[in-house]
Write a protein that holds these residues in place. Sequence first.
Motif, PDB file in Angstrom:
ATOM      1  N   ASN A  99       0.918  -1.152  -0.017  1.00  0.00           N
ATOM      2  CA  ASN A  99       0.115  -0.151   0.150  1.00  0.00           C
ATOM      3  C   ASN A  99       0.957   1.357   0.066  1.00  0.00           C
ATOM      4  O   ASN A  99       0.673   2.119   0.909  1.00  0.00           O
ATOM      5  N   ILE A 100       1.768   1.378  -1.122  1.00  0.00           N
ATOM      6  CA  ILE A 100       2.598   2.698  -1.043  1.00  0.00           C
ATOM      7  C   ILE A 100       1.688   3.794  -1.602  1.00  0.00           C
ATOM      8  O   ILE A 100       0.997   3.402  -2.747  1.00  0.00           O
ATOM      9  N   VAL A 107      11.400   8.093  -2.504  1.00  0.00           N
ATOM     10  CA  VAL A 107      12.573   7.669  -3.098  1.00  0.00           C
ATOM     11  C   VAL A 107      11.949   6.075  -3.519  1.00  0.00           C
ATOM     12  O   VAL A 107      12.318   5.403  -4.344  1.00  0.00           O
ATOM     13  N   ASN A 108      11.230   5.311  -2.551  1.00  0.00           N
ATOM     14  CA  ASN A 108      11.004   4.106  -2.399  1.00  0.00           C
ATOM     15  C   ASN A 108       9.690   3.998  -3.814  1.00  0.00           C
ATOM     16  O   ASN A 108       9.898   2.642  -4.270  1.00  0.00           O
ATOM     17  N   ARG A 168      16.131  18.839  -3.858  1.00  0.00           N
ATOM     18  CA  ARG A 168      17.034  18.061  -4.795  1.00  0.00           C
ATOM     19  C   ARG A 168      18.273  17.605  -4.061  1.00  0.00           C
ATOM     20  O   ARG A 168      18.788  16.468  -4.069  1.00  0.00           O
ATOM     21  N   SER A 169      18.874  18.370  -2.781  1.00  0.00           N
ATOM     22  CA  SER A 169      20.226  17.922  -2.175  1.00  0.00           C
ATOM     23  C   SER A 169      19.967  17.002  -1.191  1.00  0.00           C
ATOM     24  O   SER A 169      20.450  15.776  -1.097  1.00  0.00           O
ATOM     25  N   ALA A 170      18.542  16.950  -0.918  1.00  0.00           N
ATOM     26  CA  ALA A 170      18.233  15.542   0.389  1.00  0.00           C
ATOM     27  C   ALA A 170      18.161  14.390  -0.535  1.00  0.00           C
ATOM     28  O   ALA A 170      18.148  13.602  -0.224  1.00  0.00           O
ATOM     29  N   LEU A 171      17.342  14.454  -1.572  1.00  0.00           N
ATOM     30  CA  LEU A 171      17.009  13.443  -2.646  1.00  0.00           C
ATOM     31  C   LEU A 171      18.314  12.600  -3.234  1.00  0.00           C
ATOM     32  O   LEU A 171      18.274  11.345  -3.059  1.00  0.00           O
ATOM     33  N   ILE A 172      19.316  13.560  -3.491  1.00  0.00           N
ATOM     34  CA  ILE A 172      20.541  12.874  -3.825  1.00  0.00           C
ATOM     35  C   ILE A 172      21.019  12.262  -2.616  1.00  0.00           C
ATOM     36  O   ILE A 172      21.680  11.204  -2.700  1.00  0.00           O
ATOM     37  N   ALA A 173      21.284  12.962  -1.456  1.00  0.00           N
ATOM     38  CA  ALA A 173      21.927  12.435  -0.263  1.00  0.00           C
ATOM     39  C   ALA A 173      21.098  11.093   0.442  1.00  0.00           C
ATOM     40  O   ALA A 173      21.838  10.099   0.555  1.00  0.00           O
ATOM     41  N   ARG A 174      19.847  11.218   0.159  1.00  0.00           N
ATOM     42  CA  ARG A 174      18.959   9.858   0.317  1.00  0.00           C
ATOM     43  C   ARG A 174      19.505   8.668  -0.555  1.00  0.00           C
ATOM     44  O   ARG A 174      19.539   7.550   0.072  1.00  0.00           O
ATOM     45  N   LEU A 175      19.571   8.917  -1.762  1.00  0.00           N
ATOM     46  CA  LEU A 175      20.202   7.800  -2.671  1.00  0.00           C
ATOM     47  C   LEU A 175      21.647   7.278  -2.212  1.00  0.00           C
ATOM     48  O   LEU A 175      22.045   6.164  -2.513  1.00  0.00           O
ATOM     49  N   GLY A 206      13.226  -1.177   1.230  1.00  0.00           N
ATOM     50  CA  GLY A 206      11.850  -1.170   0.595  1.00  0.00           C
ATOM     51  C   GLY A 206      11.265  -2.560   0.409  1.00  0.00           C
ATOM     52  O   GLY A 206      11.824  -3.423   0.698  1.00  0.00           O
ATOM     53  N   PRO A 207      10.043  -2.646  -0.169  1.00  0.00           N
ATOM     54  CA  PRO A 207       9.523  -3.945  -0.227  1.00  0.00           C
ATOM     55  C   PRO A 207       9.839  -4.947  -1.636  1.00  0.00           C
ATOM     56  O   PRO A 207       9.236  -6.043  -1.524  1.00  0.00           O
TER      57      PRO A 207
END
Length: 788
Positions: A339-340, A378-379, A425-432, A457-458
């Motif tokens: 249920n994403i 991101v997931n 954008r910075s947080a997205l790159i950092a998460r990856l 993730g699933p």
Amino acid sequence: MSADWPLETNLGDMSRRLGFFKNLQRVTTKIHGTSNIDEIILEMSEDICELFHSDRLTIYLISDDRKSIVSKVKTGLASHQEIRLPISEQSVAGYVAATGKAVNIRDVYDDRELAGHSPRLYFLKEVDQRTGYRSKQMLVAPIVNAQNGELLGVVQLINNRSDIPFPGVADEGIQALAQTLAVAFAQRQKERPVLKGKYDALVSDAIISSAEFELAQRSARRKNSSLEEVLRMEFQVELPAIGASLAKFFGVPYEPFQSERIRPIDLLKNLKRDYAEANHWLPIEETSEGVVVVTIDPERLKGSRMVNNIFPKRRIVYRVTTQRDFSQLVDQFFGALSNIDSVGDLLSGLDDDEVGDTPGSNAEVLSAAADNELVRLVNKIIVDAYQKGASDIHIEPRPGKEKTLIRFRRDGSLAPYIEVPASYRSALIARLKIMSDLDISEKRRPQDGKMKFKKWGPLDIELRVATLPTAGGMEDVVLRILAAGEPIPLDDLGVTPHNLERLKDVIAKPYGLFFVCGPTGSGKTTTLHSILSYINKPETKIWTAEDPVEITQKGLRQVQVNKKAGLDFATVMRAFLRADPDVIMVGEMRDKETVSIGIEASLTGHLVFATLHTNSAPESINRLLDMGMDPFNFADALLGILAQRLGKRLCKSCKTAYQATPEDIQLLLSEYCAEMKDTAQWQADAQAAIERVRQEWLARYASEGRFTLYRARGCDACAGSGYKGRVGLHELLIGTDRLKRQIQEHARVAELLTTALNEGMHTLKMDGIEKVLSGVTDLKQVRAVCIK
């Protein structure tokens, strides 16, 4: 010099020198006399700044994993976020922690002065850029346990208030202060306070300060969120640290989540997912001690006796775990829920003004990267890419306030997916980067990594991740979804009967060298595994060296190349020769050493398969000779070369059939026969050669003398494109005696091509046109991938 600070007037003045050390003694005495080191260093921070005439003070403590130092005291910075620095030369404090040397720097922006300490020493300018503050003078010393030499932390003073370098006597003073702090910190490690709450040990163990813990509590109340989630997301407290705190409070061991844990079917037969989630406990195994039960609250569970009711007359052993670990355990035992949220809902949860675009500290970027909405987004991106059949995910930040574009590559073509607010954008790159174990502080150089998505993730898939710095201080990220799974049977690979028969003859040879060539993403590894599956017999020993291992099959012994550990293709190949192989498969041959070992192995009785990044089969020969290969040994070893491309396949649901006109067939014939103009057949009689091809087509593809072709239309199944899936186009060159003689004579590519065509090779375009006649694809797609 200024008269504001006694030490700056006359360093030879003993009375002033004694005055400084007298004041230092007062500070150190107060530190030694306290029972709560966290409170005293917070209270004394201003006194320390006054003593050294310093503008700012930061005290770092070493992290649990001993790979970084974490700020516990800061003056002059309004942010409550911790600063976490790797123990390396990427920062001044990190350099001091790594080397154990104190430094006194006149100007941290002077690269020449930094190079005087170390050629690789670098000052992190991000905090200054964000706050507008200008760091200049810096006095930094390590905090080291004198008894065992163990690093405990770092003390750092920033900017002399008189804007001149810190004097030499300050060097002595800061080292004396560091020694005092070392004694206090070492003593605190021995004396643990009585814990009143589940997370008190985080403060007593210096994971976070008491002030930060209070902030976390207030944030949890304000957001109506769990304290554990706030500690993880906003303060970057690691799960093992939270688990250790819980273990000390409840007096039972901490049980982390283990992805390889075997599901205990017998223990779970009377339990449902809803019950486990509501009561927060699960049995994980039965040992000689009893049934091991994991829970987030052992005291409550013991008092309720609900476990004893389900497992009567059996001894129960309790383990404590975190809420995050328990949630993963539930998913592991009962299956992850799908249920994403929709992408639109997740994007609406990201406030465009919530995260500033001004460069900040790594801690602040990490905090944003751990934001719950962003984590779920991101997931969702990765899950959607996988479900849509995408091969690659492209993250493309744009400058200014433009949104970050995310695109998927499906069937070889890129298509826009979503746009993410610029402020994330910075947080997205950092998460990856976090998910791929990459360095989030390194933004100036490309990085490569791998992500095991099952951890986050699933889906149980792996992704290859590459970051690349782009103009304007941006960073792009490209994620390749690795196609893990079983090999495709050779007969189902889409090889035309003409090529399939010749291919089977070649790979049945007991020894020799066979290459599959083509650009990145052309399916070379898939084809090689299909070949290996065809020859994989119980009596055959097959070794493979791959980077990464994408396809697995029983009977193969597969080695993952690890260049960082010194395990490259050449090293693995040399090891294979000592491991009694029959067949060797090498993921890639790009250097002279690897090719030389491959030739040597093929000449000593082994069958060797490898891939090459070349355009066509004849060109591969010259590429290998240009590497410095001995043409005689190479010619003797060569069995064949299979060049490959992937074209778009017509969608089976909506492709439209039509009767080909004579003009259509004439166009296909002219395209097909243009490849044959240097062959002996063409030179002898061009018209006869064309007519011979026409007759072959009539016999193979026509019905009652008429050809049926197909064109793309578009439907929901193919997202309106008319194409769904890929089809392989192949060019098989066989190492015949005549071709081997030409290799030994260093013949040109054109000569090799002519010989191969005379001996029955079909070029990529010829193979593609036959697949057009079969109704698999159309001429447009063949031209797109076979252009010269």
